[in-house]
Motif scaffolding. Structure first.
Motif, PDB file in Angstrom:
ATOM      1  N   THR A   2       0.854  -1.187   0.000  1.00 48.92           N
ATOM      2  CA  THR A   2       0.000   0.000   0.000  1.00 48.92           C
ATOM      3  C   THR A   2       0.890   1.236   0.000  1.00 48.92           C
ATOM      4  O   THR A   2       2.060   1.175   0.353  1.00 48.92           O
ATOM      5  CB  THR A   2      -0.923   0.033   1.231  1.00 48.92           C
ATOM      6  OG1 THR A   2      -0.109   0.039   2.409  1.00 48.92           O
ATOM      7  CG2 THR A   2      -1.859  -1.160   1.252  1.00 48.92           C
ATOM      8  N   ALA A   3       0.300   2.328  -0.394  1.00 50.27           N
ATOM      9  CA  ALA A   3       1.032   3.589  -0.422  1.00 50.27           C
ATOM     10  C   ALA A   3       1.007   4.250   0.951  1.00 50.27           C
ATOM     11  O   ALA A   3       0.168   3.928   1.793  1.00 50.27           O
ATOM     12  CB  ALA A   3       0.416   4.521  -1.458  1.00 50.27           C
ATOM     13  N   ARG A   4       1.902   5.155   1.144  1.00 52.98           N
ATOM     14  CA  ARG A   4       1.931   5.983   2.346  1.00 52.98           C
ATOM     15  C   ARG A   4       2.331   7.382   1.931  1.00 52.98           C
ATOM     16  O   ARG A   4       2.876   7.583   0.848  1.00 52.98           O
ATOM     17  CB  ARG A   4       2.872   5.433   3.404  1.00 52.98           C
ATOM     18  CG  ARG A   4       4.327   5.484   3.004  1.00 52.98           C
ATOM     19  CD  ARG A   4       5.246   5.049   4.149  1.00 52.98           C
ATOM     20  NE  ARG A   4       6.626   5.298   3.836  1.00 52.98           N
ATOM     21  CZ  ARG A   4       7.239   6.468   3.930  1.00 52.98           C
ATOM     22  NH1 ARG A   4       6.599   7.523   4.335  1.00 52.98           N
ATOM     23  NH2 ARG A   4       8.516   6.600   3.617  1.00 52.98           N
ATOM     24  N   ILE A   5       2.087   8.346   2.768  1.00 47.17           N
ATOM     25  CA  ILE A   5       2.459   9.727   2.468  1.00 47.17           C
ATOM     26  C   ILE A   5       3.958   9.877   2.728  1.00 47.17           C
ATOM     27  O   ILE A   5       4.429   9.625   3.844  1.00 47.17           O
ATOM     28  CB  ILE A   5       1.643  10.721   3.314  1.00 47.17           C
ATOM     29  CG1 ILE A   5       0.162  10.605   2.945  1.00 47.17           C
ATOM     30  CG2 ILE A   5       2.156  12.139   3.121  1.00 47.17           C
ATOM     31  CD1 ILE A   5      -0.753  11.396   3.843  1.00 47.17           C
ATOM     32  N   ALA A   6       4.696  10.284   1.715  1.00 42.85           N
ATOM     33  CA  ALA A   6       6.136  10.481   1.855  1.00 42.85           C
ATOM     34  C   ALA A   6       6.440  11.860   2.438  1.00 42.85           C
ATOM     35  O   ALA A   6       7.294  11.996   3.315  1.00 42.85           O
ATOM     36  CB  ALA A   6       6.827  10.331   0.502  1.00 42.85           C
ATOM     37  N   ASN A   7       5.759  12.877   1.951  1.00 36.20           N
ATOM     38  CA  ASN A   7       5.946  14.258   2.393  1.00 36.20           C
ATOM     39  C   ASN A   7       4.607  14.972   2.352  1.00 36.20           C
ATOM     40  O   ASN A   7       3.755  14.634   1.537  1.00 36.20           O
ATOM     41  CB  ASN A   7       6.854  15.046   1.429  1.00 36.20           C
ATOM     42  CG  ASN A   7       8.268  14.581   1.404  1.00 36.20           C
ATOM     43  OD1 ASN A   7       8.907  14.461   2.438  1.00 36.20           O
ATOM     44  ND2 ASN A   7       8.780  14.317   0.212  1.00 36.20           N
ATOM     45  N   VAL A   8       4.475  15.972   3.172  1.00 38.49           N
ATOM     46  CA  VAL A   8       3.471  17.006   2.952  1.00 38.49           C
ATOM     47  C   VAL A   8       4.287  18.154   2.375  1.00 38.49           C
ATOM     48  O   VAL A   8       5.204  18.662   3.027  1.00 38.49           O
ATOM     49  CB  VAL A   8       2.755  17.419   4.254  1.00 38.49           C
ATOM     50  CG1 VAL A   8       1.854  18.618   4.008  1.00 38.49           C
ATOM     51  CG2 VAL A   8       1.964  16.251   4.819  1.00 38.49           C
ATOM     52  N   THR A   9       4.000  18.525   1.127  1.00 39.68           N
ATOM     53  CA  THR A   9       4.825  19.487   0.406  1.00 39.68           C
ATOM     54  C   THR A   9       4.153  20.852   0.336  1.00 39.68           C
ATOM     55  O   THR A   9       2.971  20.943   0.033  1.00 39.68           O
ATOM     56  CB  THR A   9       5.111  18.972  -1.025  1.00 39.68           C
ATOM     57  OG1 THR A   9       5.804  17.719  -0.917  1.00 39.68           O
ATOM     58  CG2 THR A   9       5.956  19.954  -1.808  1.00 39.68           C
ATOM     59  N   GLN A  66       5.260  12.807  10.499  1.00 43.90           N
ATOM     60  CA  GLN A  66       5.165  13.329   9.140  1.00 43.90           C
ATOM     61  C   GLN A  66       6.353  14.210   8.786  1.00 43.90           C
ATOM     62  O   GLN A  66       6.787  15.025   9.593  1.00 43.90           O
ATOM     63  CB  GLN A  66       3.866  14.120   8.971  1.00 43.90           C
ATOM     64  CG  GLN A  66       3.593  14.532   7.549  1.00 43.90           C
ATOM     65  CD  GLN A  66       3.533  13.340   6.609  1.00 43.90           C
ATOM     66  OE1 GLN A  66       2.717  12.451   6.788  1.00 43.90           O
ATOM     67  NE2 GLN A  66       4.411  13.314   5.621  1.00 43.90           N
ATOM     68  N   ARG A  67       6.840  14.037   7.577  1.00 43.97           N
ATOM     69  CA  ARG A  67       7.927  14.861   7.036  1.00 43.97           C
ATOM     70  C   ARG A  67       7.310  15.973   6.203  1.00 43.97           C
ATOM     71  O   ARG A  67       6.448  15.739   5.362  1.00 43.97           O
ATOM     72  CB  ARG A  67       8.834  13.995   6.162  1.00 43.97           C
ATOM     73  CG  ARG A  67      10.043  14.696   5.601  1.00 43.97           C
ATOM     74  CD  ARG A  67      10.861  13.648   4.796  1.00 43.97           C
ATOM     75  NE  ARG A  67      12.145  14.144   4.405  1.00 43.97           N
ATOM     76  CZ  ARG A  67      12.426  14.640   3.197  1.00 43.97           C
ATOM     77  NH1 ARG A  67      11.489  14.721   2.272  1.00 43.97           N
ATOM     78  NH2 ARG A  67      13.638  15.053   2.927  1.00 43.97           N
ATOM     79  N   PHE A  68       7.731  17.219   6.444  1.00 40.74           N
ATOM     80  CA  PHE A  68       7.269  18.379   5.698  1.00 40.74           C
ATOM     81  C   PHE A  68       8.396  18.837   4.771  1.00 40.74           C
ATOM     82  O   PHE A  68       9.540  19.001   5.205  1.00 40.74           O
ATOM     83  CB  PHE A  68       6.886  19.522   6.644  1.00 40.74           C
ATOM     84  CG  PHE A  68       5.683  19.214   7.483  1.00 40.74           C
ATOM     85  CD1 PHE A  68       4.423  19.609   7.072  1.00 40.74           C
ATOM     86  CD2 PHE A  68       5.804  18.539   8.687  1.00 40.74           C
ATOM     87  CE1 PHE A  68       3.300  19.328   7.840  1.00 40.74           C
ATOM     88  CE2 PHE A  68       4.690  18.256   9.462  1.00 40.74           C
ATOM     89  CZ  PHE A  68       3.436  18.650   9.036  1.00 40.74           C
ATOM     90  N   TYR A  69       8.064  19.024   3.511  1.00 41.64           N
ATOM     91  CA  TYR A  69       9.035  19.417   2.487  1.00 41.64           C
ATOM     92  C   TYR A  69       8.609  20.752   1.900  1.00 41.64           C
ATOM     93  O   TYR A  69       7.429  20.956   1.610  1.00 41.64           O
ATOM     94  CB  TYR A  69       9.082  18.340   1.398  1.00 41.64           C
ATOM     95  CG  TYR A  69       9.954  18.675   0.226  1.00 41.64           C
ATOM     96  CD1 TYR A  69      11.341  18.645   0.349  1.00 41.64           C
ATOM     97  CD2 TYR A  69       9.405  19.011  -1.000  1.00 41.64           C
ATOM     98  CE1 TYR A  69      12.146  18.948  -0.739  1.00 41.64           C
ATOM     99  CE2 TYR A  69      10.204  19.313  -2.086  1.00 41.64           C
ATOM    100  CZ  TYR A  69      11.572  19.275  -1.946  1.00 41.64           C
ATOM    101  OH  TYR A  69      12.366  19.578  -3.017  1.00 41.64           O
ATOM    102  N   PHE A  70       9.557  21.661   1.743  1.00 37.77           N
ATOM    103  CA  PHE A  70       9.283  23.020   1.266  1.00 37.77           C
ATOM    104  C   PHE A  70      10.119  23.279   0.027  1.00 37.77           C
ATOM    105  O   PHE A  70      11.327  23.034   0.028  1.00 37.77           O
ATOM    106  CB  PHE A  70       9.614  24.037   2.367  1.00 37.77           C
ATOM    107  CG  PHE A  70       8.912  23.718   3.648  1.00 37.77           C
ATOM    108  CD1 PHE A  70       7.657  24.237   3.911  1.00 37.77           C
ATOM    109  CD2 PHE A  70       9.480  22.856   4.564  1.00 37.77           C
ATOM    110  CE1 PHE A  70       6.979  23.905   5.077  1.00 37.77           C
ATOM    111  CE2 PHE A  70       8.815  22.514   5.737  1.00 37.77           C
ATOM    112  CZ  PHE A  70       7.562  23.043   5.982  1.00 37.77           C
ATOM    113  N   THR A  71       9.479  23.761  -1.014  1.00 40.27           N
ATOM    114  CA  THR A  71      10.183  24.030  -2.257  1.00 40.27           C
ATOM    115  C   THR A  71       9.715  25.354  -2.843  1.00 40.27           C
ATOM    116  O   THR A  71       8.536  25.689  -2.761  1.00 40.27           O
ATOM    117  CB  THR A  71       9.993  22.880  -3.270  1.00 40.27           C
ATOM    118  OG1 THR A  71      10.743  23.156  -4.448  1.00 40.27           O
ATOM    119  CG2 THR A  71       8.546  22.665  -3.626  1.00 40.27           C
TER     120      THR A  71
END
Length: 143
Positions: A2-9, A66-71
């Protein structure tokens, strides 16, 4: 599988500043995006200061968190994103109104703003949440 959330971007004007805000919100350590070795490798590959400043991460390296990613995103957005995150100061239960209000005050002190208070019910169930915005205007709810 199953999938999972890798990042909240998040698309951000200032990824590092927004990463620091969300790290403080979530109780994560001060963000360290790159190790000195990683930075040296990226610079050797031709990346500039601006390239390196275009990304950041807020995370405590716990796989359960949860990992938060900012771009940096410099393109016009044509449609709104129809989602936001909900956060709570409680673990494993509904937060009390007092806990939510105390967390609101802490988040405002970090740079968040209050959009509106949702105080009502859904049928027989009371609902209390505070719609907020992070320092760059991204909406989230505190409940």
């Amino acid at each position: 599988m199953t999938a999972r959330i890798a990042n909240v971007t998040f698309h951000a004007d200032d990824p590092a500043a927004l990463a620091r805000f969300w790290a403080a919100v979530m109780g994560y350590p001060e963000p360290e995006w790159l190790t000195p070795e990683e930075e040296a490798e990226l610079r050797a590959a031709g990346l500039t200061d601006d390239d390196l400043a275009a990304r950041a991460v807020a995370w405590d390296e716990d796989p359960a968190h949860q990992r938060f990613y900012f771009t940096r995103y410099r393109h016009e957005k044509k449609h709104r994103n129809r989602m936001h995150i909900d956060i709570t100061p409680a673990s494993g239960r509904h937060a009390t109104r007092e806990e939510v209000e105390a967390e609101r005050d802490r988040l405002v002190g970090l740079g968040a703003t209050v959009e509106k208070v949702l105080d009502g019910s859904w049928g027989p169930y009371p609902e209390f949440a505070i719609m907020m915005r992070d320092p760059e205007g991204n909406e989230f709810c505190l409940q």
